[in-house]
Write an enzyme that holds these catalytic residues in place. Structure first.
Site, PDB file in Angstrom:
ATOM      1  N   HIS A   1       6.269  46.095  39.064  1.00 33.13           N
ATOM      2  CA  HIS A   1       4.939  46.635  39.371  1.00 33.13           C
ATOM      3  C   HIS A   1       4.311  47.174  38.097  1.00 33.13           C
ATOM      4  CE1 HIS A   1       7.161  46.560  43.148  1.00 33.13           C
ATOM      5  NE2 HIS A   1       5.974  46.459  43.760  1.00 33.13           N
TER       6      HIS A   1
ATOM      7  N   ASP B   1       3.207  43.382  40.578  1.00 29.73           N
ATOM      8  CA  ASP B   1       2.376  43.630  41.751  1.00 29.73           C
ATOM      9  C   ASP B   1       1.581  44.932  41.630  1.00 29.73           C
ATOM     10  OD1 ASP B   1       3.647  41.442  42.684  1.00 29.73           O
ATOM     11  OD2 ASP B   1       4.442  42.372  44.517  1.00 29.73           O
TER      12      ASP B   1
HETATM   13 ZN    ZN Z   1       2.485  45.504  46.677  1.00 28.17          ZN
END
Ligand code: ZN
Length: 622
Positions: A573, A431
Site C-alpha cells: 500500500h 493499493d
Molecule cells: Zn484497498
C-alpha cells in the site's frame, strides 16, 4: 685539391654503392691534361653525351673522370648518363645545365637510339613524368633497345642497363594511379617523389587499395579539404576507378549516404564494382575490400528506416552515433526496437519541429502506420499530454499497436518472435493511493532501474494527488482501478459495482488519457455479481506483505524476499513511509536476484496470458 674533396663529399652524400666506388676513383686519380687522341670513340661518346644533354662540354677534370672509368669499364655508358641526369650540378658544372622535360626526353632518345621517340610513346612518357615517374624510367627503356647496343658497340663503351629502379619507376601505370590518389585524394597537393615511392612500394607489397582509400575517407577531410558528400563520392570514385562517376552511380551512392550509411559503405560498394576490380588487376595490385565496423552499415533497410523516421521528426539526419546505437540495439534484441525508436524521437529537435502535440501525433501515425487514427484516440493522447504525459510515453503506447510489428517486418525486423522474455518476472502492486509523499518515494526507488509497478488507485483521491500519477505513467508504471471510494464490492448491487469501477476509470482517463486495463476489488473480495459487472480482469495477489498491519519495513522486506517466485503479484500500500522504506531496499534486492519488475499487464503479456474481464488472477506463475 680542394675541388676534388668537394666533389667527393658531394658524391658521398648523394650517391650510393657503385657510385661511391667512382668517387674513390675520382679522388685518387691524378688529373691529366685533357686526354684525347685524334680518333677516340670513348672521348667522342663523352662529348656527344654532353652536347646532346646539356649543349656543353665536360670540364677537364670531369672529362678525365669519365674517360678513365668508361674506358676501363668501371662505369657503363648507361650509368654515366644516369649519374649525369641524377646529379647535373656535379657533372655539368656552372657553365651548362641539363635539359629538362620534353627537351631532355628528345635528347635522350637521340643519344641512345639516334632517332626521335615515337610520338605516342613520347606523349605517354610525358604523361608519366607529370605523374611521379622519373626520367630514369625512359633511360631504362632506351638502354635495352638494340639501337643502344649498336651505339655502345661503335663508341666502345659498356651498355649495361640500370640495376636498380625506385618503386615509382618500376611500374609507371601504377605510379600514375598512386600519384593521382595521393595528389587529388590524400593530400590535395602534388605528391612528392618520396611519397610516390612509399605508396608504390606498399601496393606492390600487397597493401589493399580499398582499405587505403577507406582509411583516408574516414578522416573526414579529404585532400586537406572539407567537401560535401557529393564531392567526396565523385572524388573517391575517380581515385579508385580512374574515371569519372556516372550520374546514375552517383545518385545511388548519394542515396546510401542520405539513408544513413557511412562513407566506408560507399567505398566498399565501389570496391565491389567490376571497373575497380579490373583496374587493380591491370595494375597488379590488390583491390581488397573494406571491413565495415559501424553497426549502421550492417543493415541497409533498418538504417535507412531509422534515418528517414528521425529526419521526418527532427528535420535533420540522426548522428552516426545515434544510428549506430539504434541499429546495434535493434539487431541484438529486435524486441527492443520500440524503445530504440522512442529514444531516438524524444529529442529537443523533434520537440521544436513538431511544436503542437497534434502535429506530433499525426506524424507518428503517418510514419508508422500510414493512416490517421480515429479522433477519440488522438483525443485521449492529447488529454494525457495536456496534463504532462510525455511524448516519449505516448509514443511507446502507440508503438504497442500490432500494426507496428507488421511495419517492422517490412524492414526484416521480427519484433514478435525475437522479443526476449526475462527469466524471472514479478509485479509489485500498491493499493489505496495515490499519496504523493509515499508514492513519489516508491517512484524514486523504481526509476533508476527502469523498473515498473502497478498502482491500484482510489478514484476520489486522484484530484488531490495527480502529480505522482503523471510521473508514474511517464515512467511506464500502470495506473489501475481500485474503485471510486474504496467500497467493498460484495456488499453493493451490480450497477453500483459498475459505477464504482468506471467513476475511478474516468478519473484516471481524464488525467492520463489512458483507461485502466485491470482492477483490484477492495480487500480482494468478489462474488458472482462483482465478476459479472466489474468489466475488467480482477487482480488479486500471491504475496501479501501485510504492510498496513505491521507498519514495519523489515517485515515487508522479509515477506517479499522469503516468498517471491517468478510470476508473483505482490501486495503493498503506498500510504505508509515504512512501505516506502521497504521498497527502497527490495527493488535493488530483487533486481540483484535476477528479477525484472513489471506491471501487471506486462506480466500477463510476458506470460502469454490473455486476461478476461471478471476473472480473478492471483499470480501468473508459469
Ligand atoms: Zn484497498
Amino acid at each position: 685539391m680542394k675541388k676534388h674533396k668537394n666533389i667527393a663529399a658531394r658524391f658521398a652524400m648523394r650517391l650510393s654503392g657503385m657510385i661511391l666506388t667512382a668517387a674513390v676513383l675520382l679522388t685518387s686519380c691524378v688529373i691529366p691534361s685533357r686526354v684525347r687522341a685524334k680518333t677516340d670513340p670513348t672521348a667522342d661518346f663523352i662529348d656527344r653525351t654532353y652536347e646532346l644533354l646539356a649543349h656543353t662540354k665536360a670540364d677537364d677534370e670531369i672529362f678525365a673522370f669519365w674517360y678513365r672509368n668508361l674506358s676501363s669499364g668501371n662505369i657503363s655508358a648507361t650509368s654515366m648518363i644516369d649519374m649525369l641526369i641524377g646529379s647535373p650540378q656535379l657533372f655539368i658544372g656552372e657553365d651548362g645545365s641539363l635539359q629538362e622535360g620534353e627537351a631532355l626526353l628528345d635528347s635522350l632518345s637521340l643519344l641512345m637510339t639516334e632517332k626521335a621517340l615515337d610520338p605516342q610513346q613520347k606523349s605517354q612518357y610525358l604523361d608519366y613524368m607529370a605523374h611521379g615517374v622519373s626520367i630514369r624510367r625512359v633511360l631504362f627503356d632506351l638502354s635495352v633497345t638494340p639501337e643502344y647496343f649498336g651505339i655502345c658497340g661503335r663508341y666502345v663503351v659498356k651498355p649495361e642497363g640500370l640495376t636498380e629502379l625506385s618503386p615509382r619507376d618500376q611500374e609507371p601505370e601504377l605510379t600514375k594511379y598512386v600519384y593521382d590518389m595521393l595528389s587529388g585524394f590524400t593530400y590535395g597537393r602534388p605528391a612528392t617523389n618520396e611519397e610516390c615511392d612509399e605508396w608504390c612500394r606498399r601496393f606492390m607489397d600487397g597493401q589493399e587499395v580499398a582499405q587505403a582509400i577507406d582509411d583516408v575517407a574516414k578522416t573526414g577531410t579529404i585532400g586537406g579539404r572539407t567537401m560535401s558528400d557529393e564531392e567526396k563520392v565523385s572524388l573517391i570514385y575517380r581515385t579508385m576507378v580512374g574515371q569519372e562517376i556516372t550520374a546514375e552511380d552517383e545518385a545511388l551512392y548519394q542515396e546510401a549516404l542520405e539513408n544513413g550509411m557511412s562513407m566506408s559503405y560507399v567505398v566498399k560498394k565501389i570496391s565491389e564494382t567490376a571497373l575497380f576490380q579490373r583496374k587493380c588487376s591491370d595494375l597488379q595490385i590488390l583491390a581488397g575490400t573494406v571491413e565495415l565496423t559501424e553497426p549502421r552499415d550492417n543493415n541497409y533497410e533498418l538504417t535507412s528506416f531509422l534515418t528517414r523516421m528521425y529526419t521526418r521528426f527532427a528535420g535533420q539526419k540522426p548522428t552516426a552515433e545515434d544510428l549506430n546505437a539504434g541499429v546495434k540495439e535493434t539487431l541484438e534484441d529486435p524486441g527492443r526496437v520500440r524503445e530504440v525508436i522512442t529514444q531516438m524521437l524524444s529529442t529537443p529537435e523533434s520537440q521544436a519541429l513538431l511544436e503542437s502535440d497534434e502535429d506530433f501525433l499525426n506524424t507518428v501515425f503517418e510514419v508508422f502506420y500510414g493512416y490517421t487514427p480515429e479522433e477519440s484516440r488522438i483525443k485521449a493522447y492529447l488529454i494525457g499530454m495536456s496534463n504532462g504525459i510525455t511524448r516519449t510515453r505516448v509514443l511507446s503506447e502507440i508503438l504497442k499497436d500490432p500494426a507496428f510489428d507488421e511495419k517492422m517486418a517490412e524492414y526484416g525486423i521480427d519484433t514478435r518472435v525475437e522479443k526476449i522474455v526475462p527469466e524471472k518476472i514479478v509485479a509489485l502492486t500498491f493499493d489505496d493511493g495515490p499519496y504523493t509523499p509515499v508514492t513519489m518515494r516508491i517512484l524514486d526507488a523504481l526509476e533508476p532501474y527502469g523498473a515498473h509497478a502497478t498502482f491500484f488507485v482510489v478514484g476520489n483521491r486522484i484530484a488531490n494527488y495527480s502529480e505522482c500519477l503523471i510521473r508514474a505513467t511517464n515512467l511506464g508504471c500502470e495506473i489501475a482501478d481500485h474503485t471510486w471510494n474504496h467500497t467493498t464490492l460484495t456488499r453493493i448491487s451490480g450497477d453500483a459495482v459498475s459505477r464504482q469501477i468506471w467513476d475511478c476509470a474516468d478519473a484516471v482517463y481524464n488525467l492520463t488519457g489512458v483507461c485502466p486495463r485491470v482492477m483490484r476489488p477492495v480487500g480482494g473480495s468478489y462474488n458472482s455479481t462483482v465478476s459479472a459487472n466489474v468489466g475488467m480482469p480482477m487482480i488479486i495477489w500471491s504475496v501479501d506483505t501485510n504492510d498496513w498491519k505491521y507498519r514495519d519495513s523489515n517485515h515487508v522486506i522479509n515477506e517479499i524476499l522469503n516468498n517471491v517466485r517468478d510470476g508473483d503479484i505482490i501486495l503493498m500500500h503506498d500510504l505508509y513511509e515504512t512501505t516506502a522504506d521497504a521498497v527502497e531496499y527490495v527493488v535493488p534486492a530483487l533486481i540483484e536476484a535476477g528479477y525484472t519488475l513489471v506491471t501487471v499487464s506486462e506480466l500477463a503479456e510476458y506470460k502469454g496470458i490473455d486476461m478476461e474481464n471478471g476473472k480473478a488472477y492471483f499470480s501468473m506463475r508459469g
